[in-house]
Design a protein around this motif. Sequence first.
Motif, PDB file in Angstrom:
ATOM      1  N   ARG A   1       0.611   9.606 -10.810  1.00 27.56           N
ATOM      2  CA  ARG A   1       2.057   9.693 -11.010  1.00 27.56           C
ATOM      3  C   ARG A   1       2.816   8.886  -9.955  1.00 27.56           C
ATOM      4  O   ARG A   1       2.351   8.692  -8.838  1.00 27.56           O
ATOM      5  N   LEU A   2       4.008   8.446 -10.359  1.00 30.83           N
ATOM      6  CA  LEU A   2       4.912   7.706  -9.478  1.00 30.83           C
ATOM      7  C   LEU A   2       6.339   8.140  -9.789  1.00 30.83           C
ATOM      8  O   LEU A   2       6.745   8.172 -10.953  1.00 30.83           O
ATOM      9  N   THR A   3       7.086   8.491  -8.734  1.00 32.03           N
ATOM     10  CA  THR A   3       8.503   8.820  -8.909  1.00 32.03           C
ATOM     11  C   THR A   3       9.328   7.551  -8.791  1.00 32.03           C
ATOM     12  O   THR A   3       9.247   6.833  -7.788  1.00 32.03           O
ATOM     13  N   VAL A   4      10.107   7.271  -9.830  1.00 31.46           N
ATOM     14  CA  VAL A   4      11.000   6.111  -9.835  1.00 31.46           C
ATOM     15  C   VAL A   4      12.430   6.646  -9.788  1.00 31.46           C
ATOM     16  O   VAL A   4      12.909   7.237 -10.756  1.00 31.46           O
ATOM     17  N   ALA A   5      13.088   6.460  -8.650  1.00 29.22           N
ATOM     18  CA  ALA A   5      14.449   6.966  -8.461  1.00 29.22           C
ATOM     19  C   ALA A   5      15.411   5.794  -8.339  1.00 29.22           C
ATOM     20  O   ALA A   5      15.026   4.682  -7.953  1.00 29.22           O
ATOM     21  N   GLY A   6      16.665   6.034  -8.678  1.00 30.15           N
ATOM     22  CA  GLY A   6      17.666   4.976  -8.579  1.00 30.15           C
ATOM     23  C   GLY A   6      19.016   5.543  -8.201  1.00 30.15           C
ATOM     24  O   GLY A   6      19.361   6.668  -8.595  1.00 30.15           O
ATOM     25  N   VAL A   7      19.779   4.772  -7.431  1.00 34.33           N
ATOM     26  CA  VAL A   7      21.102   5.213  -6.993  1.00 34.33           C
ATOM     27  C   VAL A   7      22.156   4.191  -7.397  1.00 34.33           C
ATOM     28  O   VAL A   7      21.867   3.005  -7.592  1.00 34.33           O
ATOM     29  N   THR A   8      23.371   4.659  -7.506  1.00 31.24           N
ATOM     30  CA  THR A   8      24.502   3.765  -7.722  1.00 31.24           C
ATOM     31  C   THR A   8      24.738   2.964  -6.443  1.00 31.24           C
ATOM     32  O   THR A   8      24.254   3.310  -5.366  1.00 31.24           O
ATOM     33  N   ASP A   9      25.494   1.895  -6.560  1.00 34.31           N
ATOM     34  CA  ASP A   9      25.745   1.056  -5.394  1.00 34.31           C
ATOM     35  C   ASP A   9      26.525   1.812  -4.320  1.00 34.31           C
ATOM     36  O   ASP A   9      27.327   2.711  -4.630  1.00 34.31           O
TER      37      ASP A   9
ATOM     38  N   GLY B   1      -5.191   5.791 -11.068  1.00 34.78           N
ATOM     39  CA  GLY B   1      -4.649   5.316 -12.336  1.00 34.78           C
ATOM     40  C   GLY B   1      -3.514   4.326 -12.179  1.00 34.78           C
ATOM     41  O   GLY B   1      -3.235   3.538 -13.093  1.00 34.78           O
ATOM     42  N   LEU B   2      -2.847   4.345 -11.031  1.00 32.83           N
ATOM     43  CA  LEU B   2      -1.742   3.411 -10.788  1.00 32.83           C
ATOM     44  C   LEU B   2      -2.084   2.372  -9.731  1.00 32.83           C
ATOM     45  O   LEU B   2      -1.220   1.574  -9.354  1.00 32.83           O
ATOM     46  N   HIS B   3      -3.308   2.399  -9.224  1.00 37.52           N
ATOM     47  CA  HIS B   3      -3.732   1.375  -8.270  1.00 37.52           C
ATOM     48  C   HIS B   3      -3.704   0.005  -8.964  1.00 37.52           C
ATOM     49  O   HIS B   3      -4.293  -0.174 -10.033  1.00 37.52           O
TER      50      HIS B   3
ATOM     51  N   GLU C   1       7.151  -9.906  -7.924  1.00 35.96           N
ATOM     52  CA  GLU C   1       6.069  -9.137  -8.528  1.00 35.96           C
ATOM     53  C   GLU C   1       5.418  -8.309  -7.408  1.00 35.96           C
ATOM     54  O   GLU C   1       4.719  -8.841  -6.556  1.00 35.96           O
ATOM     55  N   VAL C   2       5.692  -7.013  -7.436  1.00 35.85           N
ATOM     56  CA  VAL C   2       5.215  -6.096  -6.395  1.00 35.85           C
ATOM     57  C   VAL C   2       4.023  -5.317  -6.930  1.00 35.85           C
ATOM     58  O   VAL C   2       4.162  -4.555  -7.890  1.00 35.85           O
ATOM     59  N   THR C   3       2.888  -5.493  -6.313  1.00 40.36           N
ATOM     60  CA  THR C   3       1.671  -4.790  -6.728  1.00 40.36           C
ATOM     61  C   THR C   3       1.462  -3.576  -5.831  1.00 40.36           C
ATOM     62  O   THR C   3       1.393  -3.712  -4.598  1.00 40.36           O
ATOM     63  N   LEU C   4       1.388  -2.414  -6.440  1.00 34.69           N
ATOM     64  CA  LEU C   4       1.187  -1.173  -5.694  1.00 34.69           C
ATOM     65  C   LEU C   4      -0.307  -0.899  -5.580  1.00 34.69           C
ATOM     66  O   LEU C   4      -1.031  -0.938  -6.589  1.00 34.69           O
ATOM     67  N   VAL C   5      -0.766  -0.608  -4.381  1.00 37.24           N
ATOM     68  CA  VAL C   5      -2.186  -0.321  -4.155  1.00 37.24           C
ATOM     69  C   VAL C   5      -2.310   0.977  -3.359  1.00 37.24           C
ATOM     70  O   VAL C   5      -1.418   1.317  -2.578  1.00 37.24           O
ATOM     71  N   ALA C   6      -3.405   1.672  -3.582  1.00 39.90           N
ATOM     72  CA  ALA C   6      -3.642   2.925  -2.842  1.00 39.90           C
ATOM     73  C   ALA C   6      -3.894   2.612  -1.375  1.00 39.90           C
ATOM     74  O   ALA C   6      -4.607   1.662  -1.044  1.00 39.90           O
ATOM     75  N   GLN C   7      -3.306   3.430  -0.517  1.00 37.64           N
ATOM     76  CA  GLN C   7      -3.472   3.232   0.913  1.00 37.64           C
ATOM     77  C   GLN C   7      -4.775   3.839   1.382  1.00 37.64           C
ATOM     78  O   GLN C   7      -5.017   5.013   1.075  1.00 37.64           O
TER      79      GLN C   7
ATOM     80  N   PRO D   1       0.839  -1.210   0.000  1.00 38.09           N
ATOM     81  CA  PRO D   1       0.000   0.000   0.000  1.00 38.09           C
ATOM     82  C   PRO D   1       0.868   1.253   0.000  1.00 38.09           C
ATOM     83  O   PRO D   1       1.903   1.296   0.663  1.00 38.09           O
ATOM     84  N   MET D   2       0.470   2.246  -0.773  1.00 42.77           N
ATOM     85  CA  MET D   2       1.229   3.498  -0.885  1.00 42.77           C
ATOM     86  C   MET D   2       0.315   4.697  -0.694  1.00 42.77           C
ATOM     87  O   MET D   2      -0.743   4.779  -1.341  1.00 42.77           O
ATOM     88  N   ALA D   3       0.747   5.599   0.155  1.00 47.35           N
ATOM     89  CA  ALA D   3       0.006   6.846   0.336  1.00 47.35           C
ATOM     90  C   ALA D   3       0.130   7.695  -0.923  1.00 47.35           C
ATOM     91  O   ALA D   3       1.164   7.683  -1.604  1.00 47.35           O
TER      92      ALA D   3
END
Length: 405
Positions: free
Chosen positions: A285-293, A176-178, A399-405, A169-171
Amino acid sequence: MSQLSPGVEHEQQDGIPLSQVPVGLIIRGLMAMLFAVGVVAGLHGYLGLRLVWEPGWGQPWTALGLGALGLLFASIPLGFMASRWRPTWLNRALYWTSMLWLGAFGLLLSATVVADLLGGVWRLVGEVPDALAFARTKALGVLAVVVPALGFAFRTARGRARVERIQIPMAHLGPGLHGARVVQISDVHIGPTLDRHFLQRVVDQVNALKPDLIAVTGDLVDGSVRALREEMTPLSGLKAPLGVYYVTGNHEYYHGGAAWSAEVARLGLTVLRNEHRVVERAGARLTVAGVTDVEGGRVDPSHMCRPDLALAGAPERVPRLLLAHQPRAAFLARGLGVDLQLSGHTHGGQLFPFMFLVKLQQPVIRGLAMIAGVRVYTHRGTGYWGPPLRLGPAPEIAEVTLVAQ
């Protein structure tokens, strides 16, 4: 729609020349290596004493057993060196032998220690009538446990990855992304013992899940771009409507982190080097961020792990998904509003009993946990490193399913 934070240039080199590595770092590395070799040699001596010498198998078996242990011990450092030599059939055979023995050595050592402890208890509570027969019984008991365990571990490591399904669950997640599905692979380790056929099977498994977004959280390879370019071609087949995203793991930096970032980008994946994208579907909308190791900065200062930089300028009240190879990167992401971090690195421990050592370096071994206020899912790994064995944790596709909190 997507938004990219400050761009980066991808260097084409395979790695940093040895002449540029600090002398002190080289000396410390050599000392650590010599110490490790000495410890492993001593433990081989212990196995020789318990499994070959004390049981008194007679000649020529005792000599053959001790000689085999000596050769197998020598195969371990030679195998690591062979992985960096030209990939001839002889070098591949040497590497396979060394890695199989490294795994078998760990299991034999553990089983022998347990047998000695149980034998000590037996001596305390009961009479041992024949020391030679007792030593032989222990040695045969160890082999009876370890041999089938090796077969099972090899089959598990080389088999199809298990699909682990979790719901998060995500706040502030918009309708649209549920239900959006993020499929994660990690620690594939294409290299001397895993080739394009294994990678193609993984790609087919991932695509069959029809993901909305794919996350590749590092340690894709064990080798240079020059050696593995052809083996990595199936990676370009990964497809997802919201994008396929990649972050580096520590193993990329052993073979040229910048070069691998450039090669993965050439194959069509979006490389997130301390940066983010904002993806949108049906107004959500969803922010997808990534970092180096977290170890990238030791090899290349420009690859320092910077979650703060990765999320700089990210929109407020939009859920934040952070891709970071190691779970402990969550300590650097504290207070940055990350809703979920996807990590790998640990392999779930991969091979009993080494999973107990993982906790010395990482706050969690596998699964969902809260680290420094950040919710982290730690992947067990899709491939394996080193010994082609998995005893305990099976390979995974999440497989990670994102749902509205």
